[in-house]
Scaffold this active site. Structure first.
Site, PDB file in Angstrom:
ATOM      1  N   LYS A 100      52.945   9.926  31.335  1.00  0.00           N
ATOM      2  CA  LYS A 100      54.097   9.045  31.449  1.00  0.00           C
ATOM      3  C   LYS A 100      55.019   9.478  32.932  1.00  0.00           C
ATOM      4  CE  LYS A 100      55.969  10.721  27.286  1.00  0.00           C
ATOM      5  NZ  LYS A 100      56.487   9.794  26.490  1.00  0.00           N
TER       6      LYS A 100
ATOM      7  N   ASP B 199      50.637  19.961  26.648  1.00  0.00           N
ATOM      8  CA  ASP B 199      51.049  18.907  26.465  1.00  0.00           C
ATOM      9  C   ASP B 199      52.226  18.799  27.605  1.00  0.00           C
ATOM     10  OD1 ASP B 199      51.798  16.551  25.861  1.00  0.00           O
ATOM     11  OD2 ASP B 199      51.491  16.808  23.583  1.00  0.00           O
TER      12      ASP B 199
ATOM     13  N   PHE C 140      54.150  16.764  19.170  1.00  0.00           N
ATOM     14  CA  PHE C 140      54.030  14.198  18.983  1.00  0.00           C
ATOM     15  C   PHE C 140      53.012  13.952  20.049  1.00  0.00           C
ATOM     16  CE2 PHE C 140      54.771  10.444  20.032  1.00  0.00           C
ATOM     17  CZ  PHE C 140      54.817   9.256  19.423  1.00  0.00           C
TER      18      PHE C 140
END
Ligand SMILES: Cc1ncc(COP(=O)(O)O)c(C=O)c1O
Length: 413
Positions: free
Chosen positions: A263, A234, A147
């Site tokens: 984030k 990632d 994702f």
């Protein structure tokens, strides 16, 4: 399952969103207005332990005083110049993060999906300009269950029908192989000489905190190097202390060719993401070939430097390791037939619920919310437990008590 008192207090907020919003999320029925450290408060003043931490974006804790001070100071000086001009913080920020993480160059973006998209673009560019891939043939391989966001490229890489159905056509030359399967990686790289990159998360977050076998990342590193393929890690969710090390790749002491961060890079106060790599890869980009109005803005640079330094100064990686271990130990001691698995690394954890009698992970989350802990199911039966990394031992015990009480009270239903 929420009490009538809670439901009526929140009704006006729900109603506004219902009338004017899009329905692309399914939030827990709670309306928050304040946060501090590990806690958040709703509009009625009820306090909750935040066990989602905005999908790991708030590693440093809500409204960390140092990060907020830096945000306010910089906001009063200069917030946005665009990249049409230089500003006094970009180079400092690039140097700071490159030196901390051992990379030669950094490219600043805003959201996680932009960082990952940038990594894929960089890999394609490198493929044409360094590896010598014929025009429009560059292929990229992804791990199933990945994702990395919701853009057209991200959903083209997705193996989740909910993400991609009825959003096609998709980006060509994207291939998916099973996660945690070095042989599958080697096979596809052997078959297709036009592959420029393999992208994966060191631990899959949205897929339900899926931990690969120890040695997977080392194998990926070795295979990619052997086939002259860039490895893109990632670490948008796993990065910056979440798994008990500054980077999750550090657990296997391996270095990806391209690293994506997001984030927690801003402590959750604004969207900040970054791509780090070598000069060989990064300098394939020439002026005008990539960019972003907000990427690398002075406010983001100031906030990101402070946010990362907080992770370092407060030993948040070590705290994640210790508190994560305590959390998992407490969870496995809970004697409930509803628990089918507990797994995780550092403070990236999952509690897998065995659905029965009409009670699923969603009902467990509602019950925990009533008792003062917020967490969200991912992929049906898995509840992700990812609190801010500043959590104390006492707060872990408080959380474990709530989770236990919620499960046992549902067992009694
Ligand atoms: C591993 C990973 N990569 C990328 C993203 C996308 O980040 P953003 O939502 O900031 O675009 C996410 C978001 O959850 C993620 O978990």
């Amino acid at each position: 399952m929420s009490s009538p008192v809670i439901a009526s207090a929140f009704a006006k907020y729900f109603d506004l969103e219902h009338r004017f919003g899009a329905f692309n999320y399914h939030p827990l029925p709670v309306v928050l207005e304040r946060g501090e450290g590990v806690y958040v408060w709703d509009v009625e003043g009820r306090r909750y332990l935040d066990f989602l931490a905005a999908y790991s974006a708030v590693n440093q804790g809500h409204c960390h005083p140092r990060i907020i001070r830096r945000l306010v100071d910089q906001a009063q000086k200069l917030t946005l110049t665009s990249r049409a001009f230089h500003h006094n913080l970009l180079g400092l920020y690039e140097k700071y993060l490159c030196e901390l993480l051992g990379y030669e160059r950094l490219l600043p973006m805003n959201t996680g999906v932009e960082a990952c998209e940038t990594a894929v673009k960089l890999a394609r560019h490198w493929g044409y300009r360094v590896k010598g891939v014929p025009e429009n043939k560059a292929a990229v391989v992804f791990a199933e269950g990945n994702f990395w966001g919701r853009s057209i490229a991200a959903i083209s890489a997705s193996s989740d029908p909910l993400s991609y159905t009825d959003f096609g056509p998709y980006v060509p030359e994207f291939y998916k192989i099973p996660y945690d399967d070095p042989e599958a990686l080697e096979n596809i790289l052997r078959e297709n000489p036009h592959i420029v990159a393999f992208m994966c998360e060191p631990i899959q977050g949205e897929a339900g905190v899926i931990l690969p076998e120890t040695g997977y990342l080392k194998a990926v590193r070795e295979i990619c190097s052997r086939y002259k393929v860039l490895w893109i890690a990632d670490e948008v969710q796993t990065g910056l202390g979440r798994t008990g090390k500054l980077l999750a790749c550090d657990h296997e002491d391996v270095k990806p060719d391209i690293l994506c961060l997001g984030k927690a890079l801003s402590g959750g106060v604004m969207p900040v993401s970054a791509v780090l790599s070598s000069s060989e890869v990064m300098l394939t980009l020439k002026p005008g070939e990539h960019g972003s109005t907000f990427g690398g803005n002075p406010l983001a640079c100031a906030v990101a430097m402070e946010a990362v330094q907080v992770v370092v100064d407060e030993n948040l990686s070590a705290n994640a390791e210790a508190r994560g271990r305590e959390l998992r130990e407490a969870l496995v001691r809970i004697d409930s037939s509803r628990i089918s698995a507990v797994r995780g690394k550092g403070l990236m954890n999952a509690l897998v619920i065995r659905p029965k009698g009409g009670i699923t992970a969603w009902e467990v989350c509602l019950k925990m919310m009533e008792l003062g802990l917020l967490a969200k199911p991912t992929h049906h039966h898995t509840i992700r437990l990812t609190p801010p990394l500043c959590i104390t031992r006492a707060q872990v015990e408080e959380a474990a008590h709530i989770i236990r009480t919620a499960l046992l009270s549902l067992d009694a239903v």
